[in-house]
Write an enzyme that holds these catalytic residues in place. Sequence first.
Site, PDB file in Angstrom:
ATOM      1  N   LYS A  35     -29.735  -6.528  -0.494  1.00 56.60           N
ATOM      2  CA  LYS A  35     -30.908  -6.923  -1.272  1.00 56.60           C
ATOM      3  C   LYS A  35     -30.905  -8.429  -1.516  1.00 56.60           C
ATOM      4  CE  LYS A  35     -28.611  -6.095  -5.720  1.00 56.60           C
ATOM      5  NZ  LYS A  35     -28.637  -5.336  -6.993  1.00 56.60           N
ATOM      6  N   ARG A 134     -31.376   0.607 -17.580  1.00 55.13           N
ATOM      7  CA  ARG A 134     -32.207  -0.229 -16.718  1.00 55.13           C
ATOM      8  C   ARG A 134     -33.165   0.719 -16.018  1.00 55.13           C
ATOM      9  NH1 ARG A 134     -29.189  -4.440 -12.707  1.00 55.13           N
ATOM     10  NH2 ARG A 134     -29.012  -2.531 -11.484  1.00 55.13           N
ATOM     11  N   TYR A 266     -27.019 -40.363 -15.982  1.00 55.35           N
ATOM     12  CA  TYR A 266     -27.829 -40.334 -17.192  1.00 55.35           C
ATOM     13  C   TYR A 266     -26.992 -40.102 -18.447  1.00 55.35           C
ATOM     14  CZ  TYR A 266     -32.051 -39.922 -14.309  1.00 55.35           C
ATOM     15  OH  TYR A 266     -33.074 -40.143 -13.411  1.00 55.35           O
ATOM     16  N   MET A 314     -31.343 -34.708 -10.332  1.00 53.27           N
ATOM     17  CA  MET A 314     -32.242 -33.814  -9.608  1.00 53.27           C
ATOM     18  C   MET A 314     -31.837 -33.637  -8.152  1.00 53.27           C
ATOM     19  SD  MET A 314     -36.404 -33.949  -9.226  1.00 53.27           S
ATOM     20  CE  MET A 314     -36.674 -33.793 -10.990  1.00 53.27           C
TER      21      MET A 314
END
Length: 372
Positions: A35, A134, A266, A314
């Site tokens: 999956k 679930r 940063y 990023m």
Amino acid sequence: MIGYNAVQVFVAPQAVAGNWLRLQHKGTEMVAVVKADAYGHGLIPVAQALARVGARRFAVGTVAEGVMLREALPGAQIIALLGIQDVSDAVACRDYGIVPLVTHAGQWPLVRRAAAAAARPLAVILKFDTGMARLGFAWEAVAHVVEALRAAPMLRPVAVFSHLATADDPEAADFVAEQTMRLTAIQAALAAVGFSLPASLANSAALVAHPAAHFQWQRPGIALYGANPLAGTAWEDRCPPLISAMTVTAPILQVRDIAPGVSVSYGRTFRASRPMRIAIVAAGYADAYSRGLSAKAAMVVGGVRAPVLGRVCMQMTAVDVTHCPSVRPGDRAYLLGGPGEAAITADELAAWWGTIPYEVFCLLGMNPRTLV
């Protein structure tokens, strides 16, 4: 061609196949869990590699994944773990021979309508909740499920499934036993009214550590991709040695020397206490290399570990390469894997990340992949 993919994922489907063979003696009839795009490793190449070493049952997540896999493996049994969600799912299961899990009463009309239009009965798997809270019918609701099946003779149940909540925790073995007992009772109740079905409860951890939970089918997932489901526990050695199937790399953009007192990235959360050499690696949270790895993780550069310095950005991350004087721009840093004993395992990366190897594979696997 314009375009540049900095982070690259290398996947070895043959390693997944090798792990299947290493695990095979632990079970009886295994269902390969592929999956979520084979946990980020690539659904089709992984499933084909598994089929070549004898796998004949595959569990995908969505029906749509099952359709993709059917085209690659026309003779395999394909199971959709999330079941039928709408009419198009039902039609696809009928037309492509995909076996959906039925998990709640609202799905009966969908599977009945699909079966009514078919020339043969529609195979389904019954899913019961034995303690996960679930998906699944309440474990006490066997009588209602039997009633629904008798009202729909065009449906052909082929198995009964449930899912373990604590198989990877040796301290919670009692709950595994409780869930096993419940599924045993469900299977017996179904057999008593004419539905003698194989049952499946065991995931990777239960496959290697809980033989009483094996039933007739077992469903290895994470172990196929090289992660020990019991890593870090007292039962770690119950899992045979496995081979990592995924390696993730990114290029070094720049190498620079910094003086004591210079801050990196940063927020100035890291300041050099000595002269250092740092490398700027073209990978960051936009590439699924989490900001949560800031100042915690390491990469492999030049065959040795290079600690992450300061905050992950990023598309860039700084690492300490003071001990790697030969490193140059264009060299590759390993975010996962790497050469020799310095290789970073999925378990290690997950621990730094504050997550589990499943998430590491699924997220990093979204980057461009190359088969090796």
